[in-house]
Write a protein that holds these residues in place. Structure first.
Motif, PDB file in Angstrom:
ATOM      1  N   LYS A  31      16.041  42.149  31.611  1.00 46.31           N
ATOM      2  CA  LYS A  31      16.153  40.976  30.742  1.00 46.31           C
ATOM      3  C   LYS A  31      16.631  39.766  31.528  1.00 46.31           C
ATOM      4  CE  LYS A  31      18.255  41.582  26.771  1.00 46.31           C
ATOM      5  NZ  LYS A  31      19.140  42.131  25.698  1.00 46.31           N
ATOM      6  N   SER A  32      17.592  39.954  32.404  1.00 50.48           N
ATOM      7  CA  SER A  32      18.092  38.845  33.218  1.00 50.48           C
ATOM      8  C   SER A  32      16.991  38.287  34.113  1.00 50.48           C
ATOM      9  CB  SER A  32      19.264  39.307  34.081  1.00 50.48           C
ATOM     10  OG  SER A  32      20.345  39.706  33.283  1.00 50.48           O
ATOM     11  N   GLU A  33      16.212  39.172  34.695  1.00 50.01           N
ATOM     12  CA  GLU A  33      15.117  38.716  35.558  1.00 50.01           C
ATOM     13  C   GLU A  33      14.063  37.977  34.757  1.00 50.01           C
ATOM     14  OE1 GLU A  33      13.689  42.101  37.721  1.00 50.01           O
ATOM     15  OE2 GLU A  33      15.608  42.420  38.717  1.00 50.01           O
ATOM     16  N   LEU A  34      13.750  38.471  33.563  1.00 53.50           N
ATOM     17  CA  LEU A  34      12.750  37.808  32.727  1.00 53.50           C
ATOM     18  C   LEU A  34      13.238  36.448  32.248  1.00 53.50           C
ATOM     19  CD1 LEU A  34      11.390  40.773  30.581  1.00 53.50           C
ATOM     20  CD2 LEU A  34      10.203  39.547  32.400  1.00 53.50           C
ATOM     21  N   LEU A  37      12.659  33.864  35.005  1.00 55.22           N
ATOM     22  CA  LEU A  37      11.282  33.538  35.393  1.00 55.22           C
ATOM     23  C   LEU A  37      10.833  32.125  35.005  1.00 55.22           C
ATOM     24  CD1 LEU A  37       9.255  36.824  34.891  1.00 55.22           C
ATOM     25  CD2 LEU A  37       9.738  35.622  37.009  1.00 55.22           C
ATOM     26  N   PRO A  38      11.063  31.673  33.785  1.00 50.97           N
ATOM     27  CA  PRO A  38      10.603  30.307  33.474  1.00 50.97           C
ATOM     28  C   PRO A  38      11.211  29.245  34.390  1.00 50.97           C
ATOM     29  CG  PRO A  38      11.143  31.483  31.462  1.00 50.97           C
ATOM     30  CD  PRO A  38      11.593  32.348  32.604  1.00 50.97           C
ATOM     31  N   GLY A  39      12.460  29.409  34.757  1.00 49.48           N
ATOM     32  CA  GLY A  39      13.079  28.450  35.679  1.00 49.48           C
ATOM     33  C   GLY A  39      12.396  28.452  37.034  1.00 49.48           C
ATOM     34  N   LEU A  45       6.140  24.670  39.937  1.00 49.56           N
ATOM     35  CA  LEU A  45       5.261  23.588  39.495  1.00 49.56           C
ATOM     36  C   LEU A  45       5.709  22.252  40.082  1.00 49.56           C
ATOM     37  CD1 LEU A  45       4.669  24.531  35.747  1.00 49.56           C
ATOM     38  CD2 LEU A  45       3.008  24.576  37.610  1.00 49.56           C
ATOM     39  N   GLN A  46       7.010  22.025  40.116  1.00 52.45           N
ATOM     40  CA  GLN A  46       7.514  20.782  40.703  1.00 52.45           C
ATOM     41  C   GLN A  46       7.194  20.716  42.191  1.00 52.45           C
ATOM     42  OE1 GLN A  46      11.623  21.053  39.536  1.00 52.45           O
ATOM     43  NE2 GLN A  46      11.303  19.929  37.633  1.00 52.45           N
ATOM     44  N   ALA A  47       7.314  21.841  42.885  1.00 51.86           N
ATOM     45  CA  ALA A  47       6.987  21.867  44.307  1.00 51.86           C
ATOM     46  C   ALA A  47       5.499  21.571  44.514  1.00 51.86           C
ATOM     47  CB  ALA A  47       7.358  23.220  44.916  1.00 51.86           C
ATOM     48  N   PHE A  48       4.638  22.155  43.669  1.00 47.47           N
ATOM     49  CA  PHE A  48       3.200  21.882  43.782  1.00 47.47           C
ATOM     50  C   PHE A  48       2.909  20.408  43.522  1.00 47.47           C
ATOM     51  CE2 PHE A  48       2.289  26.511  42.540  1.00 47.47           C
ATOM     52  CZ  PHE A  48       2.174  26.885  43.863  1.00 47.47           C
ATOM     53  N   GLN A  49       3.573  19.836  42.518  1.00 49.94           N
ATOM     54  CA  GLN A  49       3.363  18.419  42.238  1.00 49.94           C
ATOM     55  C   GLN A  49       3.795  17.559  43.420  1.00 49.94           C
ATOM     56  OE1 GLN A  49       5.521  17.918  38.577  1.00 49.94           O
ATOM     57  NE2 GLN A  49       3.767  18.488  37.307  1.00 49.94           N
ATOM     58  N   ASN A  50       4.883  17.920  44.062  1.00 49.58           N
ATOM     59  CA  ASN A  50       5.326  17.189  45.249  1.00 49.58           C
ATOM     60  C   ASN A  50       4.294  17.276  46.364  1.00 49.58           C
ATOM     61  OD1 ASN A  50       7.698  16.464  43.993  1.00 49.58           O
ATOM     62  ND2 ASN A  50       8.886  18.128  44.893  1.00 49.58           N
ATOM     63  N   VAL A  51       3.748  18.468  46.576  1.00 53.01           N
ATOM     64  CA  VAL A  51       2.745  18.657  47.623  1.00 53.01           C
ATOM     65  C   VAL A  51       1.502  17.831  47.311  1.00 53.01           C
ATOM     66  CG1 VAL A  51       1.155  20.340  48.648  1.00 53.01           C
ATOM     67  CG2 VAL A  51       3.569  20.907  48.381  1.00 53.01           C
ATOM     68  N   TYR A  52       1.049  17.867  46.044  1.00 54.36           N
ATOM     69  CA  TYR A  52      -0.127  17.079  45.677  1.00 54.36           C
ATOM     70  C   TYR A  52       0.139  15.587  45.845  1.00 54.36           C
ATOM     71  CZ  TYR A  52      -2.421  21.213  43.753  1.00 54.36           C
ATOM     72  OH  TYR A  52      -3.020  22.435  43.602  1.00 54.36           O
TER      73      TYR A  52
END
Length: 77
Positions: A31-34, A37-39, A45-52
């Motif tokens: 449960k803690s791992e799940l 996950l969203p974080g 996603l933020q890292a991908f946006q920075n790369v783009y």
């Protein structure tokens, strides 16, 4: 046939309880791992946006350099 005593039943129940405690602990870990996950997904996603963003700026700079060196067939704005 062996006689089933209260002591034998008690020992079996203790073992069952110990196993259930281990299962509860593992479920809590999962449960803690799940929950985490969203974080992690948001961070990715933020890292991908920075790369783009960096790639977009680099592409624009490269276009500018090509135009300045007259290495492209694209019209100058």
């Amino acid at each position: 046939m062996a006689e089933v005593s209260n002591e034998l039943i008690f020992e079996v129940l203790k073992q069952v309880q110990q196993r259930l405690d281990r299962v509860d602990h593992k479920v809590d870990e999962i449960k803690s791992e799940l929950i985490a996950l969203p974080g992690h997904q948001i961070s990715m996603l933020q890292a991908f946006q920075n790369v783009y963003g960096i790639l977009g700026r680099s592409d624009a700079r490269l276009d500018h350099i090509e135009r300045r060196l007259e290495l492209t067939d694209a019209p100058t704005p």
